[in-house]
Design an enzyme around this catalytic site. Structure first.
Site, PDB file in Angstrom:
ATOM      1  N   GLY A  84       5.214   2.420  -2.445  1.00  0.00           N
ATOM      2  CA  GLY A  84       4.820   3.251  -3.568  1.00  0.00           C
ATOM      3  C   GLY A  84       4.813   4.741  -3.277  1.00  0.00           C
ATOM      4  N   ASP A 129      -6.736  -0.915   8.175  1.00  0.00           N
ATOM      5  CA  ASP A 129      -7.293  -1.478   6.950  1.00  0.00           C
ATOM      6  C   ASP A 129      -8.491  -0.621   6.583  1.00  0.00           C
ATOM      7  OD1 ASP A 129      -8.514  -2.881   4.923  1.00  0.00           O
ATOM      8  OD2 ASP A 129      -8.595  -4.792   5.995  1.00  0.00           O
ATOM      9  N   VAL A 130      -8.379   0.159   5.514  1.00  0.00           N
ATOM     10  CA  VAL A 130      -9.434   1.128   5.191  1.00  0.00           C
ATOM     11  C   VAL A 130     -10.734   0.456   4.797  1.00  0.00           C
ATOM     12  CG1 VAL A 130      -7.717   2.840   4.487  1.00  0.00           C
ATOM     13  CG2 VAL A 130      -8.812   1.395   2.748  1.00  0.00           C
ATOM     14  N   TYR A 165     -12.814  -0.401 -11.503  1.00  0.00           N
ATOM     15  CA  TYR A 165     -11.853   0.595 -11.005  1.00  0.00           C
ATOM     16  C   TYR A 165     -12.288   1.993 -11.422  1.00  0.00           C
ATOM     17  CZ  TYR A 165      -7.344   2.828 -10.078  1.00  0.00           C
ATOM     18  OH  TYR A 165      -6.344   3.653  -9.594  1.00  0.00           O
ATOM     19  N   THR A 194       4.496   1.548  -9.982  1.00  0.00           N
ATOM     20  CA  THR A 194       4.142   0.901  -8.722  1.00  0.00           C
ATOM     21  C   THR A 194       3.675  -0.513  -9.039  1.00  0.00           C
ATOM     22  OG1 THR A 194       1.864   1.683  -8.861  1.00  0.00           O
ATOM     23  CG2 THR A 194       3.439   3.085  -7.683  1.00  0.00           C
ATOM     24  N   MET A 214       0.718  -1.464  -9.027  1.00  0.00           N
ATOM     25  CA  MET A 214      -0.470  -1.328  -9.869  1.00  0.00           C
ATOM     26  C   MET A 214      -0.110  -0.844 -11.263  1.00  0.00           C
ATOM     27  SD  MET A 214      -3.958   0.892  -9.176  1.00  0.00           S
ATOM     28  CE  MET A 214      -4.226   0.096  -7.585  1.00  0.00           C
TER      29      MET A 214
END
Length: 228
Positions: free
Chosen positions: A12, A58-59, A150, A185, A187
């Site tokens: 993306g 991995d955040v 979100y 993307t 998403m």
């Protein structure tokens, strides 16, 4: 040559940012959960002459963020892009909510950028730029229902970036959040307005033009201020 760190770099907009900074001759630390699964990014790195390096991160995991940041070395970071994020349930949840999903989204979208920022903070000097991907759905000016988790996570991220900007003002660090636009993307879907390249080009241009006076702001991908 700038030293750039980008989370979610395997696809993306983040992948396009890797390409844009590589084209400028910058050294890019590409951070993503599964480096082995990112074929295009691996090919790009192999052909970059060492300018692009891949690091597992991995955040949503404290240890992973610390380990990934440590693997990038000890040099200064000039630009940090917090791109990695998840959408969670995008349907309205006013009657019921999956709070396990809420915890996952907040852990990734809010705690994640904070983890990454803290991991790299010792390497952010005067003039360093921190650009976190927010969303217009996290603005109080967004007049549509749904997207509760979100939207709430992105609103929290916007406020977090303002706190970071205020708290690091005396260090000369510039921190903003940016709405990348409605982008084609995984998403955003194929019907979205912008290609990942178009969004990335706007965000890269905005990042290069940031001044201390802009720190703490929320901006659109094209550089315009976004009310929030």
């Amino acid at each position: 040559m700038a030293n750039v760190a980008i989370t979610g770099a395997g696809r993306g907009i983040a992948l396009e940012l890797v390409k844009l900074h590589l084209a400028k001759g910058d050294h890019v630390h590409a951070l993503l959960r599964d480096p082995d699964g990112a074929a295009e990014l691996n090919k790009l790195a192999a052909e970059s002459g060492g300018l692009v390096t891949l690091h597992a991160m991995d955040v949503a995991d404290d240890a992973s963020v610390k380990a990934g940041a440590a693997q990038t070395g000890e040099g200064a970071i000039d630009v940090l892009y917090n791109v990695a994020g998840v959408s969670g349930n995008t349907e309205t949840e006013l009657e019921s909510a999956d709070f396990a999903d809420w915890l996952e989204v907040f852990n990734t979208n809010v705690n994640g950028p904070m983890r990454v920022f803290q991991a790299f903070l010792p390497r952010l000097g005067s003039g360093a730029k921190v650009v976190s991907f927010g969303s217009q759905v996290g603005a109080s000016t967004w007049p549509y229902p749904g997207y509760e988790v979100y939207a709430a996570s992105k609103a929290a991220l916007h406020r977090l970036m303002l706190s970071i900007a205020l708290g690091t003002k005396d260090r000369g660090i510039i921190a903003i959040s940016v709405h990348p636009g409605w982008v084609q993307t995984q998403m955003g879907g194929p019907q979205a307005d912008l290609t990942p390249r178009e969004s990335a080009e706007g965000i890269a241009a905005l990042t290069s033009s940031l001044t201390p006076e802009m720190s703490g702001g929320f901006y659109k991908w094209n550089g315009e201020p976004h009310a929030w």
